[in-house]
Design a protein around this motif. Sequence first.
Motif, PDB file in Angstrom:
ATOM      1  N   ASP A  28      41.835  46.302  48.366  1.00  0.00           N
ATOM      2  CA  ASP A  28      41.990  45.874  46.967  1.00  0.00           C
ATOM      3  C   ASP A  28      40.847  44.999  46.453  1.00  0.00           C
ATOM      4  N   CYS A  50      37.969  41.644  43.370  1.00  0.00           N
ATOM      5  CA  CYS A  50      39.281  41.273  42.832  1.00  0.00           C
ATOM      6  C   CYS A  50      39.894  40.124  43.628  1.00  0.00           C
ATOM      7  N   TYR A  51      40.347  39.147  42.898  1.00  0.00           N
ATOM      8  CA  TYR A  51      41.038  37.998  43.490  1.00  0.00           C
ATOM      9  C   TYR A  51      42.526  38.300  43.639  1.00  0.00           C
ATOM     10  N   LYS A  52      43.112  38.870  42.583  1.00  0.00           N
ATOM     11  CA  LYS A  52      44.516  39.247  42.664  1.00  0.00           C
ATOM     12  C   LYS A  52      44.812  40.321  41.636  1.00  0.00           C
ATOM     13  N   SER A  54      48.435  42.559  40.008  1.00  0.00           N
ATOM     14  CA  SER A  54      49.875  42.816  40.003  1.00  0.00           C
ATOM     15  C   SER A  54      50.159  43.903  38.981  1.00  0.00           C
ATOM     16  N   GLN A  94      40.191  37.701  33.682  1.00  0.00           N
ATOM     17  CA  GLN A  94      41.578  38.158  33.770  1.00  0.00           C
ATOM     18  C   GLN A  94      41.734  39.323  32.802  1.00  0.00           C
ATOM     19  N   CYS A 108      39.296  39.375  38.497  1.00  0.00           N
ATOM     20  CA  CYS A 108      38.143  39.827  39.263  1.00  0.00           C
ATOM     21  C   CYS A 108      36.874  39.124  38.798  1.00  0.00           C
TER      22      CYS A 108
END
Length: 128
Positions: A28, A50-52, A54, A94, A108
């Motif tokens: 990811d 990418c940091y996170k 959802s 974001q 990211c």
Amino acid sequence: MIDVIQEKIDQTNYWDLLILDIQSKYFDDEIYVYIEKDAVTCWKLSFISCYKASYETDTNWRGEFKVKNTGPKSGYYGQDISLIEYADDEHSIQCTLDLSIMTMNIVCKDILVEEIKMSDTSFFGKDN
């Protein structure tokens, strides 16, 4: 920087265009969103470093329907793609995506927008 990337995304005219596939690579670290342009080409949005991420889909109300059985024509359409500076890190972006029956939130370091030939990639594990 965010304004420039947002302008590139908006120039794809993604609104109501078919989302062909969403893929993640490298645990990811990179996420790709493919948007139909015409019968030969598509837009590839690459979310880099990418940091996170959802997402929420329609699985809570669609019943036994399996997206993998329909391929790229599964009902996902671009509605809104918006960028803002990530509150916890001024060097991160974001991105919120409304893809009609799916919403995503990705944080990211960079986003690339490119036009590619559909024959140069595969969706749902199948060559185009």
